[in-house]
Design a protein around this motif. Structure first.
Motif, PDB file in Angstrom:
ATOM      1  N   THR A   2       0.822  -1.207   0.000  1.00 58.91           N
ATOM      2  CA  THR A   2       0.000   0.000   0.000  1.00 58.91           C
ATOM      3  C   THR A   2       0.860   1.261   0.000  1.00 58.91           C
ATOM      4  O   THR A   2       0.485   2.278  -0.597  1.00 58.91           O
TER       5      THR A   2
ATOM      6  N   ILE B  54       2.108   1.803  -3.592  1.00 58.75           N
ATOM      7  CA  ILE B  54       1.026   2.341  -4.433  1.00 58.75           C
ATOM      8  C   ILE B  54       0.843   3.830  -4.156  1.00 58.75           C
ATOM      9  O   ILE B  54       0.716   4.641  -5.088  1.00 58.75           O
TER      10      ILE B  54
ATOM     11  N   LYS C  48      -0.121  -7.598 -11.515  1.00 53.89           N
ATOM     12  CA  LYS C  48      -1.378  -7.025 -11.021  1.00 53.89           C
ATOM     13  C   LYS C  48      -1.134  -5.682 -10.342  1.00 53.89           C
ATOM     14  O   LYS C  48      -1.941  -4.749 -10.454  1.00 53.89           O
ATOM     15  N   PHE C  49      -0.014  -5.563  -9.647  1.00 54.10           N
ATOM     16  CA  PHE C  49       0.339  -4.327  -8.951  1.00 54.10           C
ATOM     17  C   PHE C  49       0.467  -3.170  -9.942  1.00 54.10           C
ATOM     18  O   PHE C  49      -0.130  -2.099  -9.744  1.00 54.10           O
TER      19      PHE C  49
ATOM     20  N   ASP D 220      -0.606  -3.009 -12.990  1.00 58.55           N
ATOM     21  CA  ASP D 220      -1.880  -2.773 -13.664  1.00 58.55           C
ATOM     22  C   ASP D 220      -2.765  -1.880 -12.789  1.00 58.55           C
ATOM     23  O   ASP D 220      -3.450  -0.983 -13.293  1.00 58.55           O
ATOM     24  N   GLU D 221      -2.721  -2.107 -11.482  1.00 57.17           N
ATOM     25  CA  GLU D 221      -3.533  -1.327 -10.553  1.00 57.17           C
ATOM     26  C   GLU D 221      -3.106   0.132 -10.515  1.00 57.17           C
ATOM     27  O   GLU D 221      -3.952   1.045 -10.426  1.00 57.17           O
TER      28      GLU D 221
END
Length: 283
Positions: free
Chosen positions: A91, A94, A129-130, A132-133
């Protein structure tokens, strides 16, 4: 100013390991940059923690000509971060990346570290996936940094038990070379190469540098061709694929070390591609 006048240089990169770790020094530098009678552009290195902690500096940096940062994400797998004793969480990473994008920095380079202790091909799928997010194209992420157990570190102490090491001389301790592959990665299921074009495997990283071979690209192509013939319909681990290539690869000058590295790197590239295709098809 001298570099501008004598060499025409107007773009710079600050190689401090964490440019933003000391906000006071950053403010002092910004004051000096304001005194320069012309605009320069520059980039720097920063950690996830320092970007999140000092986010109020970001608009000031952008105004002062900062184009962006190389930022140490390391891994998208929480378990790998834990084993490597990294303080940031997924987190946090991100948040840092989104802060840089929201403040309009055109250059954002996430730095990943491959073959860390505990890494698996599932870790690679998490990475896909990370990114892409957070909206960063997967294939903008370079495969050029590899975990290296330097002497004197706890990683060096555990590397012999937890994987395979390849360092023989002091000159081998370079993070752009494959110097270690964890057993966790070797125990992963080898990805399907069915839908990967033959020319895509050798072009996604610097094979010569990673393998420390002048013919690394050619060698990787030969390994890929052997694996793609064998493994399209056969499920096996990365270690099984290594054994198959050691027994069947007919390339002169090969060593078992070369084969282990090449197979692991092909599994890495193939695993990223497989996970990316899964996201594209909503899986």
């Amino acid at each position: 100013i001298a570099l501008r006048e004598e060499k025409g240089v107007t773009n710079y990169h600050f190689y401090d390991d964490d440019f933003m770790i000391n906000p006071t020094k950053v403010h002092l530098l910004l004051e000096e940059l304001e005194k320069i009678p012309f605009q320069i552009e520059w980039t720097a290195l920063a950690t996830v923690q320092s970007i999140c902690r000092n986010s109020k500096l970001l608009p000031l940096l952008r105004k002062a000509g900062c184009r962006g940062f190389d930022i140490g994400i390391e891994s998208a797998d929480p378990e790998v971060l834990k084993v490597a004793a990294k303080r940031q969480q997924r987190t946090d990473s991100i948040k840092a990346l989104r802060l840089l994008k929201d403040h309009g920095f055109p250059y954002v380079e996430p730095l990943m570290m491959y073959f860390s202790e505990g890494e698996t091909l599932s870790s690679i799928a998490m990475e896909v996936k990370f990114f892409d997010e957070v909206g960063i194209p997967l294939f903008d992420i370079d495969l050029h940094q590899f975990a290296t157990p330097f002497p004197g570190t706890s990683f060096f102490q555990t590397s012999q038990q937890n994987g395979i090491t390849f360092m023989k001389n002091w000159s081998d301790y370079r993070t752009d070379r494959v110097n270690y592959i964890p057993q966790s990665f070797l125990n992963s299921n080898f990805p399907s190469l069915k839908n990967i074009a033959s020319n895509s495997i050798p072009t996604q990283l610097n094979w010569n540098g990673a393998l420390n071979r002048d013919d690394g690209n050619k060698f990787a192509t030969g390994v890929w061709e052997l694996l793609s013939d064998k493994l399209d319909s056969t499920k096996c681990t990365v270690a099984d694929a290594v054994d198959y290539c050691v027994d069947n690869l007919g390339i002169s000058g090969k060593t078992e070390e070369d084969v282990i590295k090449a197979v692991a790197l092909i599994a890495l590239v193939g695993g990223r591609d497989e996970a990316y295709r899964g996201i594209q098809h909503g899986k």
